[in-house]
Design a protein around this motif. Structure first.
Motif, PDB file in Angstrom:
ATOM      1  N   LYS A  69      32.593   2.898  34.869  1.00 30.27           N
ATOM      2  CA  LYS A  69      33.020   4.114  34.171  1.00 30.27           C
ATOM      3  C   LYS A  69      34.402   3.914  33.544  1.00 30.27           C
ATOM      4  O   LYS A  69      34.650   4.334  32.406  1.00 30.27           O
ATOM      5  N   SER A  70      35.311   3.266  34.294  1.00 27.91           N
ATOM      6  CA  SER A  70      36.665   3.038  33.782  1.00 27.91           C
ATOM      7  C   SER A  70      36.651   2.097  32.589  1.00 27.91           C
ATOM      8  O   SER A  70      37.358   2.316  31.599  1.00 27.91           O
ATOM      9  N   VAL A  71      35.844   1.037  32.683  1.00 27.55           N
ATOM     10  CA  VAL A  71      35.780   0.066  31.587  1.00 27.55           C
ATOM     11  C   VAL A  71      35.206   0.718  30.340  1.00 27.55           C
ATOM     12  O   VAL A  71      35.677   0.478  29.219  1.00 27.55           O
ATOM     13  N   LYS A  72      34.194   1.571  30.523  1.00 25.55           N
ATOM     14  CA  LYS A  72      33.584   2.253  29.383  1.00 25.55           C
ATOM     15  C   LYS A  72      34.581   3.196  28.710  1.00 25.55           C
ATOM     16  O   LYS A  72      34.632   3.295  27.477  1.00 25.55           O
ATOM     17  N   ARG A  73      35.370   3.894  29.528  1.00 27.06           N
ATOM     18  CA  ARG A  73      36.344   4.854  28.993  1.00 27.06           C
ATOM     19  C   ARG A  73      37.542   4.141  28.376  1.00 27.06           C
ATOM     20  O   ARG A  73      38.149   4.636  27.423  1.00 27.06           O
ATOM     21  N   GLY A  74      37.896   2.995  28.925  1.00 28.48           N
ATOM     22  CA  GLY A  74      39.069   2.271  28.437  1.00 28.48           C
ATOM     23  C   GLY A  74      40.331   2.748  29.145  1.00 28.48           C
ATOM     24  O   GLY A  74      40.320   3.728  29.894  1.00 28.48           O
ATOM     25  N   PHE A  75      41.415   2.061  28.884  1.00 29.26           N
ATOM     26  CA  PHE A  75      42.676   2.357  29.562  1.00 29.26           C
ATOM     27  C   PHE A  75      43.763   2.659  28.538  1.00 29.26           C
ATOM     28  O   PHE A  75      43.729   2.166  27.408  1.00 29.26           O
ATOM     29  N   GLU A  76      44.726   3.481  28.978  1.00 28.07           N
ATOM     30  CA  GLU A  76      45.856   3.854  28.120  1.00 28.07           C
ATOM     31  C   GLU A  76      47.149   3.509  28.838  1.00 28.07           C
ATOM     32  O   GLU A  76      47.278   3.703  30.044  1.00 28.07           O
ATOM     33  N   PHE A  77      48.107   2.990  28.085  1.00 29.96           N
ATOM     34  CA  PHE A  77      49.407   2.674  28.671  1.00 29.96           C
ATOM     35  C   PHE A  77      50.476   2.847  27.606  1.00 29.96           C
ATOM     36  O   PHE A  77      50.318   2.384  26.473  1.00 29.96           O
ATOM     37  N   THR A  78      51.548   3.540  27.973  1.00 31.13           N
ATOM     38  CA  THR A  78      52.657   3.780  27.048  1.00 31.13           C
ATOM     39  C   THR A  78      53.907   3.111  27.588  1.00 31.13           C
ATOM     40  O   THR A  78      54.340   3.391  28.704  1.00 31.13           O
ATOM     41  N   LEU A  79      54.477   2.229  26.787  1.00 31.31           N
ATOM     42  CA  LEU A  79      55.646   1.453  27.186  1.00 31.31           C
ATOM     43  C   LEU A  79      56.791   1.767  26.234  1.00 31.31           C
ATOM     44  O   LEU A  79      56.640   1.661  25.018  1.00 31.31           O
ATOM     45  N   MET A  80      57.925   2.154  26.790  1.00 33.73           N
ATOM     46  CA  MET A  80      59.110   2.457  25.980  1.00 33.73           C
ATOM     47  C   MET A  80      60.113   1.311  26.105  1.00 33.73           C
ATOM     48  O   MET A  80      60.344   0.800  27.204  1.00 33.73           O
ATOM     49  N   VAL A  81      60.665   0.891  24.975  1.00 37.27           N
ATOM     50  CA  VAL A  81      61.697  -0.151  24.988  1.00 37.27           C
ATOM     51  C   VAL A  81      62.988   0.454  24.434  1.00 37.27           C
ATOM     52  O   VAL A  81      62.995   1.057  23.362  1.00 37.27           O
ATOM     53  N   GLY A 135      38.199  -9.698  27.571  1.00 33.33           N
ATOM     54  CA  GLY A 135      37.161  -9.779  28.594  1.00 33.33           C
ATOM     55  C   GLY A 135      36.343  -8.508  28.732  1.00 33.33           C
ATOM     56  O   GLY A 135      35.935  -8.142  29.839  1.00 33.33           O
ATOM     57  N   GLY A 136      36.098  -7.814  27.623  1.00 33.93           N
ATOM     58  CA  GLY A 136      35.314  -6.582  27.661  1.00 33.93           C
ATOM     59  C   GLY A 136      36.091  -5.353  28.076  1.00 33.93           C
ATOM     60  O   GLY A 136      35.547  -4.247  28.117  1.00 33.93           O
ATOM     61  N   VAL A 137      37.383  -5.503  28.397  1.00 26.49           N
ATOM     62  CA  VAL A 137      38.230  -4.376  28.796  1.00 26.49           C
ATOM     63  C   VAL A 137      39.099  -3.983  27.607  1.00 26.49           C
ATOM     64  O   VAL A 137      39.699  -4.828  26.950  1.00 26.49           O
ATOM     65  N   GLN A 138      39.145  -2.672  27.346  1.00 25.93           N
ATOM     66  CA  GLN A 138      39.861  -2.152  26.193  1.00 25.93           C
ATOM     67  C   GLN A 138      41.121  -1.412  26.638  1.00 25.93           C
ATOM     68  O   GLN A 138      41.063  -0.543  27.498  1.00 25.93           O
ATOM     69  N   LEU A 139      42.266  -1.783  26.052  1.00 24.65           N
ATOM     70  CA  LEU A 139      43.546  -1.151  26.385  1.00 24.65           C
ATOM     71  C   LEU A 139      44.175  -0.578  25.122  1.00 24.65           C
ATOM     72  O   LEU A 139      44.387  -1.300  24.146  1.00 24.65           O
ATOM     73  N   THR A 140      44.436   0.730  25.145  1.00 29.79           N
ATOM     74  CA  THR A 140      45.168   1.363  24.050  1.00 29.79           C
ATOM     75  C   THR A 140      46.644   1.350  24.422  1.00 29.79           C
ATOM     76  O   THR A 140      47.088   2.113  25.286  1.00 29.79           O
ATOM     77  N   LEU A 141      47.388   0.471  23.796  1.00 30.81           N
ATOM     78  CA  LEU A 141      48.805   0.293  24.120  1.00 30.81           C
ATOM     79  C   LEU A 141      49.673   1.037  23.111  1.00 30.81           C
ATOM     80  O   LEU A 141      49.520   0.866  21.905  1.00 30.81           O
ATOM     81  N   THR A 142      50.550   1.867  23.619  1.00 33.51           N
ATOM     82  CA  THR A 142      51.496   2.586  22.764  1.00 33.51           C
ATOM     83  C   THR A 142      52.903   2.070  23.066  1.00 33.51           C
ATOM     84  O   THR A 142      53.351   2.132  24.213  1.00 33.51           O
ATOM     85  N   ILE A 143      53.558   1.543  22.049  1.00 30.19           N
ATOM     86  CA  ILE A 143      54.932   1.070  22.200  1.00 30.19           C
ATOM     87  C   ILE A 143      55.870   2.089  21.559  1.00 30.19           C
ATOM     88  O   ILE A 143      55.718   2.421  20.381  1.00 30.19           O
ATOM     89  N   VAL A 144      56.807   2.572  22.335  1.00 26.39           N
ATOM     90  CA  VAL A 144      57.783   3.550  21.839  1.00 26.39           C
ATOM     91  C   VAL A 144      59.115   2.832  21.668  1.00 26.39           C
ATOM     92  O   VAL A 144      59.698   2.348  22.645  1.00 26.39           O
ATOM     93  N   ASP A 145      59.581   2.747  20.433  1.00 30.07           N
ATOM     94  CA  ASP A 145      60.836   2.050  20.129  1.00 30.07           C
ATOM     95  C   ASP A 145      61.923   3.078  19.831  1.00 30.07           C
ATOM     96  O   ASP A 145      61.638   4.212  19.425  1.00 30.07           O
ATOM     97  N   THR A 146      63.166   2.677  20.032  1.00 31.75           N
ATOM     98  CA  THR A 146      64.296   3.590  19.821  1.00 31.75           C
ATOM     99  C   THR A 146      65.347   2.936  18.929  1.00 31.75           C
ATOM    100  O   THR A 146      66.440   2.596  19.396  1.00 31.75           O
ATOM    101  N   PRO A 147      65.025   2.712  17.642  1.00 36.95           N
ATOM    102  CA  PRO A 147      66.014   2.092  16.744  1.00 36.95           C
ATOM    103  C   PRO A 147      67.251   2.969  16.596  1.00 36.95           C
ATOM    104  O   PRO A 147      67.158   4.191  16.541  1.00 36.95           O
ATOM    105  N   GLY A 148      68.400   2.321  16.553  1.00 37.43           N
ATOM    106  CA  GLY A 148      69.652   3.056  16.416  1.00 37.43           C
ATOM    107  C   GLY A 148      70.334   3.327  17.736  1.00 37.43           C
ATOM    108  O   GLY A 148      71.485   3.757  17.760  1.00 37.43           O
TER     109      GLY A 148
END
Length: 327
Positions: free
Chosen positions: A27-39, A87-100
């Protein structure tokens, strides 16, 4: 009378509930994963290069303006999304940048746009929870903040201390020593000790690694010395007939994925392979719950959000209330 004792079946057989983890996995693999990373960090510390190195993707394309073009007088929050499949696993990666960030002469309150962004994503998730239809609830909350520290060798700057103190109750903060190849191994170890000493003195809470079920992982976690000293590079160099990602210098090559040269592999393993889910759990169970409880506690029985009142001066509000009672 009911007893809590588990009764062993008289006939030994396979019931089938041992297959539940496989159901959750599918079920998790079908739904995919989300991760938000701030730099977060000053310009020129190699944030974009490190992110591309971590996820082996060209998140910052050639059309994307470089640090010199992106420096702004005010801090802006920019987000980029990329879909990664492995490997059949889907990750939606969101990168949050802070220019300035940290580039102005006066950096007063430069952390405020970052705080506003984190709070706004928690607000969006809280509103989504309150809707009648809660089937589609995208999780855009910031799960981890990589804070880049300049490799000065002289401890933390006042801006570093103030930023981490303001953010440590809102997001998982992982401090990184940027461009660690500019320091000798001895200088790097002393710099790490100095930073951790200042973090403890100012009572800054950084992300702590929880124990895992794997004994080998626990041994590796105990060896990790925060902050992590990292080097990023997307250039492939040949060393002794072996192709590696690294940086070429007159005195030799700094290999990105060599544990003796930097902590890049430690960061990648922790961030992606072992502790990504824990970062999401801490965000949901600790930081988001704190935000949610404060937000709901601020709402009175009349449905008025006291956090959004225009006048926050209690003395004036008290006088106004007394005058209304007199009239």
């Amino acid at each position: 009378k009911q007893t809590d004792k588990s009764v062993a079946p008289s006939v030994q057989g396979y019931v089938g509930f041992a297959n539940l983890p496989n159901q959750v996995y599918r079920k998790s693999v079908k739904r995919g994963f989300e991760f938000t990373l701030m730099v977060v960090g000053e310009s020129g510390l190699g944030k974009s290069t490190l992110i591309n190195s971590l996820f082996l993707t060209d998140l910052y394309s050639k059309d994307y303006p470089g640090p010199s073009q992106r420096i702004k007088k005010t801090v802006q929050v920019e987000q980029s999304k990329v879909l990664i499949k492995e490997g059949g696993v889907q990750l939606t990666l969101t990168i949050v940048d802070t220019p300035g960030f940290g580039d102005a002469v006066d950096n007063s309150n430069c952390w405020q746009p970052v705080i506003n962004y984190i709070d706004s994503k928690c607000e969006d998730f809280l509103n989504a929870e309150s809707r009648v239809n809660r089937r589609s609830m995208p999780d855009n909350r910031v799960h981890c903040c990589l804070y880049f520290i300049a490799p000065s060798g002289h401890g933390l700057k006042p801006l570093d201390i103030e930023f981490m103190k303001r953010l440590h109750d809102k997001v998982n903060v992982i401090p990184l020593i940027a461009k660690a190849d500019t320091l000798t191994p001895e200088e790097c170890q002393l710099f790490k000790k100095q930073i951790m000493k200042e973090i403890q003195e100012h009572k800054i809470k950084i992300y702590e690694f929880p124990d895992t079920e794997d004994d080998e992982d626990n041994k590796l976690i105990r060896k990790i010395k925060m902050p992590l000293a990292v080097v990023g590079s997307n250039v492939v160099i040949e060393v002794n007939g072996k192709k590696v990602r690294g940086r070429q210098y007159p005195w030799g090559v700094a290999e990105v994925e060599n544990g003796e040269h930097c902590d890049f592999t430690v960061l990648r393993n922790m961030l992606i392979r072992t502790h990504m889910q824990d970062l999401k759990d801490v965000t949901n169970n600790v930081h988001y719950e704190n935000y949610r409880s404060k937000k709901l506690a601020a709402v009175t029985c009349n449905g008025v959000d006291t956090t959004k009142t225009k006048d926050h001066r209690p003395l004036l509000q008290g006088r106004a209330g007394q005058e209304r009672q007199q009239h």
